[in-house]
Write a protein that holds these residues in place. Sequence first.
Motif, PDB file in Angstrom:
ATOM      1  N   GLY A 207       5.412  -1.790   0.252  1.00 46.78           N
ATOM      2  CA  GLY A 207       4.219  -1.964  -0.573  1.00 46.78           C
ATOM      3  C   GLY A 207       2.916  -1.561   0.098  1.00 46.78           C
ATOM      4  N   LEU A 208       2.995  -0.859   1.221  1.00 44.00           N
ATOM      5  CA  LEU A 208       1.775  -0.513   1.954  1.00 44.00           C
ATOM      6  C   LEU A 208       1.112   0.761   1.453  1.00 44.00           C
ATOM      7  N   VAL A 209       1.907   1.696   0.954  1.00 50.12           N
ATOM      8  CA  VAL A 209       1.360   2.974   0.506  1.00 50.12           C
ATOM      9  C   VAL A 209       2.028   3.423  -0.784  1.00 50.12           C
ATOM     10  N   SER A 210       1.396   4.401  -1.412  1.00 45.59           N
ATOM     11  CA  SER A 210       1.987   5.055  -2.580  1.00 45.59           C
ATOM     12  C   SER A 210       1.760   6.541  -2.423  1.00 45.59           C
ATOM     13  N   THR A 211       2.592   7.316  -3.074  1.00 46.03           N
ATOM     14  CA  THR A 211       2.443   8.764  -3.018  1.00 46.03           C
ATOM     15  C   THR A 211       2.454   9.328  -4.436  1.00 46.03           C
ATOM     16  N   GLY A 212       1.873  10.497  -4.576  1.00 47.18           N
ATOM     17  CA  GLY A 212       1.841  11.155  -5.872  1.00 47.18           C
ATOM     18  C   GLY A 212       1.416  12.604  -5.719  1.00 47.18           C
ATOM     19  N   PRO A 213       1.725  13.413  -6.729  1.00 44.69           N
ATOM     20  CA  PRO A 213       1.347  14.827  -6.679  1.00 44.69           C
ATOM     21  C   PRO A 213      -0.161  14.997  -6.507  1.00 44.69           C
ATOM     22  N   LYS A 214      -0.536  15.795  -5.539  1.00 44.71           N
ATOM     23  CA  LYS A 214      -1.929  16.194  -5.282  1.00 44.71           C
ATOM     24  C   LYS A 214      -2.843  15.050  -4.822  1.00 44.71           C
ATOM     25  N   VAL A 215      -2.256  13.851  -4.591  1.00 46.84           N
ATOM     26  CA  VAL A 215      -3.097  12.740  -4.107  1.00 46.84           C
ATOM     27  C   VAL A 215      -2.721  12.313  -2.698  1.00 46.84           C
ATOM     28  N   GLY A 216      -1.609  12.838  -2.199  1.00 50.84           N
ATOM     29  CA  GLY A 216      -1.183  12.481  -0.859  1.00 50.84           C
ATOM     30  C   GLY A 216      -0.630  11.068  -0.778  1.00 50.84           C
ATOM     31  N   THR A 217      -0.604  10.549   0.426  1.00 52.59           N
ATOM     32  CA  THR A 217      -0.115   9.192   0.669  1.00 52.59           C
ATOM     33  C   THR A 217      -1.315   8.285   0.835  1.00 52.59           C
ATOM     34  N   ARG A 218      -1.496   7.364  -0.122  1.00 51.65           N
ATOM     35  CA  ARG A 218      -2.669   6.494  -0.120  1.00 51.65           C
ATOM     36  C   ARG A 218      -2.290   5.059   0.234  1.00 51.65           C
ATOM     37  N   VAL A 219      -3.181   4.421   0.955  1.00 54.81           N
ATOM     38  CA  VAL A 219      -2.977   3.035   1.355  1.00 54.81           C
ATOM     39  C   VAL A 219      -3.291   2.116   0.182  1.00 54.81           C
ATOM     40  N   LEU A 220      -2.405   1.154  -0.060  1.00 52.60           N
ATOM     41  CA  LEU A 220      -2.600   0.189  -1.145  1.00 52.60           C
ATOM     42  C   LEU A 220      -3.371  -1.033  -0.639  1.00 52.60           C
ATOM     43  N   SER A 221      -3.932  -1.779  -1.547  1.00 52.67           N
ATOM     44  CA  SER A 221      -4.683  -2.980  -1.182  1.00 52.67           C
ATOM     45  C   SER A 221      -3.719  -4.068  -0.733  1.00 52.67           C
ATOM     46  N   GLU A 222      -4.230  -5.044   0.007  1.00 56.75           N
ATOM     47  CA  GLU A 222      -3.395  -6.102   0.580  1.00 56.75           C
ATOM     48  C   GLU A 222      -2.615  -6.879  -0.469  1.00 56.75           C
ATOM     49  N   ASP A 223      -3.179  -7.043  -1.656  1.00 55.27           N
ATOM     50  CA  ASP A 223      -2.479  -7.835  -2.666  1.00 55.27           C
ATOM     51  C   ASP A 223      -1.224  -7.150  -3.182  1.00 55.27           C
ATOM     52  N   GLN A 224      -1.020  -5.884  -2.807  1.00 58.87           N
ATOM     53  CA  GLN A 224       0.186  -5.164  -3.211  1.00 58.87           C
ATOM     54  C   GLN A 224       1.217  -5.075  -2.084  1.00 58.87           C
ATOM     55  N   TRP A 225       0.854  -5.525  -0.897  1.00 52.78           N
ATOM     56  CA  TRP A 225       1.800  -5.497   0.218  1.00 52.78           C
ATOM     57  C   TRP A 225       2.897  -6.527   0.000  1.00 52.78           C
ATOM     58  N   ASN A 226       4.060  -6.244   0.558  1.00 54.08           N
ATOM     59  CA  ASN A 226       5.183  -7.178   0.459  1.00 54.08           C
ATOM     60  C   ASN A 226       5.044  -8.220   1.569  1.00 54.08           C
ATOM     61  N   TRP A 227       4.472  -9.377   1.226  1.00 55.16           N
ATOM     62  CA  TRP A 227       4.215 -10.404   2.224  1.00 55.16           C
ATOM     63  C   TRP A 227       5.463 -11.175   2.621  1.00 55.16           C
ATOM     64  N   PHE A 228       6.596 -10.832   2.027  1.00 55.22           N
ATOM     65  CA  PHE A 228       7.850 -11.435   2.460  1.00 55.22           C
ATOM     66  C   PHE A 228       8.633 -10.490   3.372  1.00 55.22           C
ATOM     67  N   ASP A 229       8.042  -9.355   3.721  1.00 57.09           N
ATOM     68  CA  ASP A 229       8.697  -8.408   4.608  1.00 57.09           C
ATOM     69  C   ASP A 229       8.398  -8.798   6.061  1.00 57.09           C
ATOM     70  N   PRO A 230       9.423  -9.025   6.880  1.00 57.21           N
ATOM     71  CA  PRO A 230       9.196  -9.439   8.274  1.00 57.21           C
ATOM     72  C   PRO A 230       8.315  -8.482   9.067  1.00 57.21           C
ATOM     73  N   ASP A 231       8.436  -7.172   8.816  1.00 60.04           N
ATOM     74  CA  ASP A 231       7.601  -6.208   9.538  1.00 60.04           C
ATOM     75  C   ASP A 231       6.131  -6.373   9.177  1.00 60.04           C
ATOM     76  N   VAL A 232       5.855  -6.566   7.893  1.00 64.74           N
ATOM     77  CA  VAL A 232       4.463  -6.742   7.455  1.00 64.74           C
ATOM     78  C   VAL A 232       3.872  -7.991   8.109  1.00 64.74           C
ATOM     79  N   ILE A 233       4.653  -9.059   8.162  1.00 66.72           N
ATOM     80  CA  ILE A 233       4.182 -10.291   8.792  1.00 66.72           C
ATOM     81  C   ILE A 233       3.939 -10.066  10.279  1.00 66.72           C
ATOM     82  N   ALA A 234       4.849  -9.361  10.947  1.00 61.99           N
ATOM     83  CA  ALA A 234       4.692  -9.092  12.380  1.00 61.99           C
ATOM     84  C   ALA A 234       3.442  -8.260  12.646  1.00 61.99           C
ATOM     85  N   TRP A 235       3.210  -7.251  11.812  1.00 59.66           N
ATOM     86  CA  TRP A 235       2.019  -6.412  11.992  1.00 59.66           C
ATOM     87  C   TRP A 235       0.747  -7.211  11.744  1.00 59.66           C
TER      88      TRP A 235
END
Length: 247
Positions: free
Chosen positions: A56-84
């Motif tokens: 849930g950290l980024v999204s991709t799309g045609p001609k927009v590249g890889t964009r960072v999503l806002s914190e409320d869209q991150w997966n807060w149950f993911d152990p890596d996200v919590i560790a970071w």
Amino acid sequence: MIKNVHGNTVDHLGAAIVAGQYAAGAVVPPEPMLCEELGVSRTVVREAVKSLIAKGLVSTGPKVGTRVLSEDQWNWFDPDVIAWKSKAGLTRDFLRDLQDLRRVMEPAAVRLAAERATHEDLAEIEAAFESMRSAAEGGGGDYVACDLRFHQGLLRASHNRMIVQMSKVLSALLRTSFEISTTREDGPRHSLPLHRAVLDAVIAHNPAAAEQAILVLIAGANEDIEDVLASRGGDPVARATVLLKAA
């Protein structure tokens, strides 16, 4: 190994995003730049981006590249996200959300545990408590790991498949909470009677008493966390600092 290269790439990019190096809405550098910066192939970068999308950290799309999503869209149950997040610094808002989650979920789970716990469940939770006692009294062992085992045992004793499944993804969040709250001077020793009260109520199959005991325990942990934050002037608490204090 390819797996290690992939994991290191995900870790580098994920930690940078969570630390705010790339703000919400910002575009992550294109593949060629990342390949050069990290010394990896395009395939590795593409697979790493897929992992970050799943978290849930980024999204991709045609001609927009890889964009960072806002914190409320991150997966807060993911152990890596919590560790970071822990590495970058645990903010008051993050810790508030974590304590809110505990107050919502654990009392209900403990009520069920008081109704449904088997002899095997109680033996496991009792063993976890004795390990906590030993660690707190200088007998060796990792107090935080034992504390986590205690709470996981309570959640499993609910015998609710959905709660048990959630206990697996909650582990990283609970460990983060325990790592902070137990850094308060003599915190583990002071928390032992509160844990004992929860266990005794579950053993007695008294749901109301078990619920009240876990609420008192969570409140105590919250006080410990507030004390740690106050000692740092309200600044974010870095997990690396917490672990160093606990050593």
